[in-house]
Write a protein that holds these residues in place. Structure first.
Motif, PDB file in Angstrom:
ATOM      1  N   VAL A 348       0.848  -1.184   0.000  1.00 34.69           N
ATOM      2  CA  VAL A 348       0.000   0.000   0.000  1.00 34.69           C
ATOM      3  C   VAL A 348       0.885   1.236   0.000  1.00 34.69           C
ATOM      4  O   VAL A 348       1.990   1.217   0.555  1.00 34.69           O
ATOM      5  N   GLU A 349       0.424   2.282  -0.662  1.00 33.24           N
ATOM      6  CA  GLU A 349       1.079   3.583  -0.571  1.00 33.24           C
ATOM      7  C   GLU A 349       0.174   4.537   0.182  1.00 33.24           C
ATOM      8  O   GLU A 349      -1.030   4.623  -0.091  1.00 33.24           O
ATOM      9  N   VAL A 350       0.758   5.234   1.130  1.00 33.91           N
ATOM     10  CA  VAL A 350       0.012   6.152   1.985  1.00 33.91           C
ATOM     11  C   VAL A 350       0.724   7.498   2.009  1.00 33.91           C
ATOM     12  O   VAL A 350       1.889   7.612   1.625  1.00 33.91           O
ATOM     13  N   LEU A 351       0.009   8.495   2.482  1.00 33.93           N
ATOM     14  CA  LEU A 351       0.590   9.820   2.670  1.00 33.93           C
ATOM     15  C   LEU A 351       0.665  10.157   4.153  1.00 33.93           C
ATOM     16  O   LEU A 351      -0.166   9.711   4.953  1.00 33.93           O
ATOM     17  N   GLN A 352       1.662  10.927   4.499  1.00 31.16           N
ATOM     18  CA  GLN A 352       1.736  11.604   5.780  1.00 31.16           C
ATOM     19  C   GLN A 352       2.200  13.023   5.485  1.00 31.16           C
ATOM     20  O   GLN A 352       2.892  13.263   4.490  1.00 31.16           O
ATOM     21  N   GLU A 353       1.802  13.963   6.336  1.00 28.98           N
ATOM     22  CA  GLU A 353       2.310  15.322   6.187  1.00 28.98           C
ATOM     23  C   GLU A 353       2.677  15.870   7.555  1.00 28.98           C
ATOM     24  O   GLU A 353       1.885  15.818   8.496  1.00 28.98           O
ATOM     25  N   PHE A 354       3.906  16.367   7.637  1.00 24.21           N
ATOM     26  CA  PHE A 354       4.410  16.965   8.868  1.00 24.21           C
ATOM     27  C   PHE A 354       4.638  18.453   8.639  1.00 24.21           C
ATOM     28  O   PHE A 354       5.205  18.848   7.618  1.00 24.21           O
ATOM     29  N   PHE A 355       4.190  19.265   9.597  1.00 27.49           N
ATOM     30  CA  PHE A 355       4.340  20.715   9.513  1.00 27.49           C
ATOM     31  C   PHE A 355       5.412  21.177  10.490  1.00 27.49           C
ATOM     32  O   PHE A 355       5.381  20.811  11.670  1.00 27.49           O
ATOM     33  N   ILE A 356       6.333  21.976   9.982  1.00 27.22           N
ATOM     34  CA  ILE A 356       7.470  22.450  10.759  1.00 27.22           C
ATOM     35  C   ILE A 356       7.551  23.973  10.637  1.00 27.22           C
ATOM     36  O   ILE A 356       7.389  24.516   9.537  1.00 27.22           O
ATOM     37  N   PRO A 357       7.806  24.693  11.739  1.00 25.97           N
ATOM     38  CA  PRO A 357       8.032  26.137  11.602  1.00 25.97           C
ATOM     39  C   PRO A 357       9.133  26.414  10.584  1.00 25.97           C
ATOM     40  O   PRO A 357      10.136  25.686  10.530  1.00 25.97           O
ATOM     41  N   VAL A 358       8.941  27.444   9.777  1.00 26.18           N
ATOM     42  CA  VAL A 358       9.902  27.751   8.716  1.00 26.18           C
ATOM     43  C   VAL A 358      11.318  27.861   9.278  1.00 26.18           C
ATOM     44  O   VAL A 358      12.278  27.350   8.688  1.00 26.18           O
ATOM     45  N   HIS A 359      11.451  28.477  10.444  1.00 26.23           N
ATOM     46  CA  HIS A 359      12.785  28.710  11.006  1.00 26.23           C
ATOM     47  C   HIS A 359      13.446  27.436  11.536  1.00 26.23           C
ATOM     48  O   HIS A 359      14.620  27.454  11.903  1.00 26.23           O
ATOM     49  N   SER A 360      12.708  26.314  11.587  1.00 26.12           N
ATOM     50  CA  SER A 360      13.269  25.062  12.109  1.00 26.12           C
ATOM     51  C   SER A 360      13.629  24.067  11.012  1.00 26.12           C
ATOM     52  O   SER A 360      14.078  22.952  11.302  1.00 26.12           O
ATOM     53  N   TYR A 361      13.439  24.449   9.747  1.00 26.24           N
ATOM     54  CA  TYR A 361      13.537  23.482   8.656  1.00 26.24           C
ATOM     55  C   TYR A 361      14.899  22.794   8.580  1.00 26.24           C
ATOM     56  O   TYR A 361      14.985  21.559   8.529  1.00 26.24           O
ATOM     57  N   GLU A 362      15.981  23.557   8.561  1.00 28.14           N
ATOM     58  CA  GLU A 362      17.306  22.960   8.370  1.00 28.14           C
ATOM     59  C   GLU A 362      17.647  21.981   9.490  1.00 28.14           C
ATOM     60  O   GLU A 362      18.094  20.852   9.244  1.00 28.14           O
ATOM     61  N   GLU A 363      17.421  22.391  10.714  1.00 31.70           N
ATOM     62  CA  GLU A 363      17.709  21.525  11.856  1.00 31.70           C
ATOM     63  C   GLU A 363      16.838  20.269  11.818  1.00 31.70           C
ATOM     64  O   GLU A 363      17.293  19.162  12.134  1.00 31.70           O
ATOM     65  N   TYR A 364      15.584  20.441  11.425  1.00 33.55           N
ATOM     66  CA  TYR A 364      14.650  19.314  11.346  1.00 33.55           C
ATOM     67  C   TYR A 364      15.117  18.282  10.321  1.00 33.55           C
ATOM     68  O   TYR A 364      15.148  17.075  10.607  1.00 33.55           O
ATOM     69  N   ILE A 365      15.489  18.738   9.129  1.00 31.86           N
ATOM     70  CA  ILE A 365      15.941  17.813   8.085  1.00 31.86           C
ATOM     71  C   ILE A 365      17.171  17.039   8.548  1.00 31.86           C
ATOM     72  O   ILE A 365      17.303  15.832   8.300  1.00 31.86           O
ATOM     73  N   ASN A 366      18.074  17.695   9.233  1.00 36.67           N
ATOM     74  CA  ASN A 366      19.264  17.007   9.743  1.00 36.67           C
ATOM     75  C   ASN A 366      18.883  15.896  10.715  1.00 36.67           C
ATOM     76  O   ASN A 366      19.505  14.824  10.728  1.00 36.67           O
ATOM     77  N   VAL A 410       5.068  16.792   2.633  1.00 35.22           N
ATOM     78  CA  VAL A 410       4.145  15.740   2.221  1.00 35.22           C
ATOM     79  C   VAL A 410       4.970  14.516   1.835  1.00 35.22           C
ATOM     80  O   VAL A 410       5.782  14.573   0.910  1.00 35.22           O
ATOM     81  N   ILE A 411       4.752  13.411   2.547  1.00 33.87           N
ATOM     82  CA  ILE A 411       5.595  12.226   2.397  1.00 33.87           C
ATOM     83  C   ILE A 411       4.797  11.110   1.727  1.00 33.87           C
ATOM     84  O   ILE A 411       3.718  10.735   2.205  1.00 33.87           O
ATOM     85  N   LEU A 412       5.320  10.559   0.633  1.00 35.34           N
ATOM     86  CA  LEU A 412       4.733   9.381  -0.007  1.00 35.34           C
ATOM     87  C   LEU A 412       5.476   8.151   0.497  1.00 35.34           C
ATOM     88  O   LEU A 412       6.686   8.022   0.306  1.00 35.34           O
ATOM     89  N   ILE A 413       4.744   7.253   1.148  1.00 32.25           N
ATOM     90  CA  ILE A 413       5.323   6.092   1.833  1.00 32.25           C
ATOM     91  C   ILE A 413       4.711   4.816   1.278  1.00 32.25           C
ATOM     92  O   ILE A 413       3.514   4.768   0.987  1.00 32.25           O
ATOM     93  N   GLN A 414       5.521   3.776   1.167  1.00 30.17           N
ATOM     94  CA  GLN A 414       5.023   2.456   0.778  1.00 30.17           C
ATOM     95  C   GLN A 414       5.418   1.439   1.846  1.00 30.17           C
ATOM     96  O   GLN A 414       6.530   1.476   2.372  1.00 30.17           O
TER      97      GLN A 414
END
Length: 489
Positions: A348-366, A410-414
């Motif tokens: 199955v393929e599903v979606l998830q979406e996580f919301f992050i404050p703009v100022h936290s993006y770089e640290e979050y991705i790491n 927006v994350i596409l997951i299988q």
């Protein structure tokens, strides 16, 4: 007469042969639709098929009076009602065990277009495509909608969706007026400034506060944009996006993050739609093109490993090729979707979406890099795509995912459908959710219920007030769905 051997030495012959083979391969790629909705045994499900439940019946009412009678009768007999449009939500939001499902797809009329005041009044079962078909001849366009035009108006507002626009705020803020069938059976007009705050709970209320019969939407001009594309390192994106917001030259924007093993979460590309000062009165709406070719490319990427690297490089080549092109607003808001269909047995393929404050993006991705494996070729849990979109601060809705300026990933997951495979996906997504919460973020509610109730309450601390308003406005709990019982009741 030339023999096959002689012909095979001719460049034109070899080129023609390759062309024929490619055409045959592309034409043979099946474009299947997921099968979901109501089965002959009254077994209902939604887009993922993960929550099958027996229901009583589906009702396609002929008019508003019929709908009103159904709701009044449900109050008298203790029945439960759920509201369904195109059923693209993934967490049991459109049905309930042994309940009645209102199929709103027949309520799809465009009722009025006010060209001078730039508004449209449309029924809740209409799709965004229906709206675009109606307003394009007037040189008008939507202010806010989802990236694709396949969803229903009522469904999108019920999940308070967002899209590529970065100037007009939340979708709920573009609604001037609504006709609502309330849980007690009253049909009433509701405006943005109404003191009873129905819009606050209906929009982003997941069908729990009644039926959206029609809405009056604010429109804007069908502007022409120049497309700008650029490749970035992920650590450059936060600064890039803040500059984009500040300089007011861009109407719409989105980005994608690499999930290819060789550049995992290190590379991105951005697509900006920049103002030209021109408007479009003549161009038709674009139709889906190259579906089989796009599906072939995506299916290769779904294999993971080296092929996912190839898929990412192919995407970058395509994105580079459209830099400098022009497109109007309506066409920028109707991306292709058919090529994404996935029907592999046992998966199955599903979606998830996580919301992050703009100022936290770089640290979050790491931090996400530490959570996920760069090469998931041999893993059951696979991440196929991460799209980044802006979510403006929202003061309009109760269950609010954007309490400040956010970036939505927006994350596409299988993953597999065996019990242990679903449990593994649940564990990873719960860890991802905790990471998101620790960065001041939240997650989106229209998707499958991987998150715990504790994570829900932490993400949406106003849930208790939402519950109180639900019981006050719907004392018999007539409008009910699986999402409500799992997280809120």
């Amino acid at each position: 007469m030339q023999t096959i051997t002689e012909l095979s030495k001719k460049p034109w012959f070899l080129g023609s042969l390759v062309f024929v083979i490619v055409v045959v391969v592309l034409w043979s790629i099946p474009i299947e639709k997921r099968k979901y909705g109501l089965s002959k045994s009254n077994l209902a499900t939604d887009y993922t098929g993960l929550l099958p439940v027996h229901i009583d019946r589906v009702v396609k009412a002929k008019n508003r009076i019929d709908l009103q009678k159904i709701v009044i009768e449900a109050n008298e007999k203790g029945q439960q009602i759920s509201v369904a449009g195109l059923q693209h939500s993934q967490g049991g939001h459109t049905y309930f065990k042994d309940g009645v499902v209102l199929d709103m797809r027949t309520f799809n009329d465009v009722l009025e277009i006010d060209e001078q005041n730039k508004t449209i009044r449309v029924e809740g079962g209409a799709t965004w495509d229906d709206v675009q078909e109606a307003i394009t001849p007037y040189g008008l366009a939507l202010k806010v909608t989802q990236s694709q035009s396949i969803f229903s108006i009522g469904g999108s507002l019920s999940v308070n969706a967002h899209g590529r626009d970065i100037r007009f705020g939340p979708m709920s803020g573009t609604v001037k007026e609504m006709t609502l069938l309330t849980p007690t059976g009253e049909i009433k007009k509701v405006t943005r400034d109404s003191s009873d705050e129905w819009m606050k709970y209906v929009f982003g209320g997941y069908g729990l506060f009644g039926v959206i019969l029609d809405v009056t939407l604010e429109l804007t001009e069908n502007e022409v944009y120049t497309i700008h594309t650029e490749e970035l390192k992920t650590e450059e994106y936060e600064s890039y996006f803040n500059n984009l917001l500040d300089h007011k030259n861009t109407a719409m924007h989105y980005a994608r993050v690499s999930v290819a093993p060789s550049t995992f979460l290190d590379e991105m590309y951005v697509i900006d739609y920049n103002y030209t000062g021109k408007q479009d009165q003549n161009s038709p709406l674009k139709e889906e093109q190259g579906v089989r070719l796009s599906k072939l490319a995506l299916d290769l990427g779904r294999q993971g490993g080296f092929l996912e690297n190839v898929f990412w490089e192919t995407q970058k080549l395509y994105i580079d090729s459209i830099d400098g092109n022009t497109i109007n607003r309506n066409n920028a808001m109707r991306s292709e979707s058919t090529f994404m269909e996935f029907t592999k047995p046992g998966r199955v393929e599903v979606l998830q979406e996580f919301f992050i404050p703009v100022h936290s993006y770089e640290e979050y991705i790491n931090d996400v890099k530490q959570l996920l494996r760069p090469n998931d070729k041999n893993e059951d849990f696979k991440v196929h795509n991460i799209t980044v979109r802006y979510a403006a601060k929202d003061n309009h809705t109760s269950l609010n995912y954007a309490k400040e300026e956010m970036l939505g990933l927006v994350i596409l997951i299988q993953h597999g459908l065996k019990e242990n495979e679903i449990a593994n996906a649940e564990a990873i997504i719960q860890d991802w959710t905790n990471l998101t919460l620790n960065h001041g973020g939240t997650y989106y509610l229209p998707y499958y219920r991987y998150q715990t109730k504790e994570q829900f309450m932490r993400s949406y601390p106003e849930w208790k007030r939402f519950q109180e308003e639900k019981l006050r406005r719907d004392p018999n709990e007539v409008f009910r769905n699986l999402f409500y019982d799992y997280y809120i009741k």
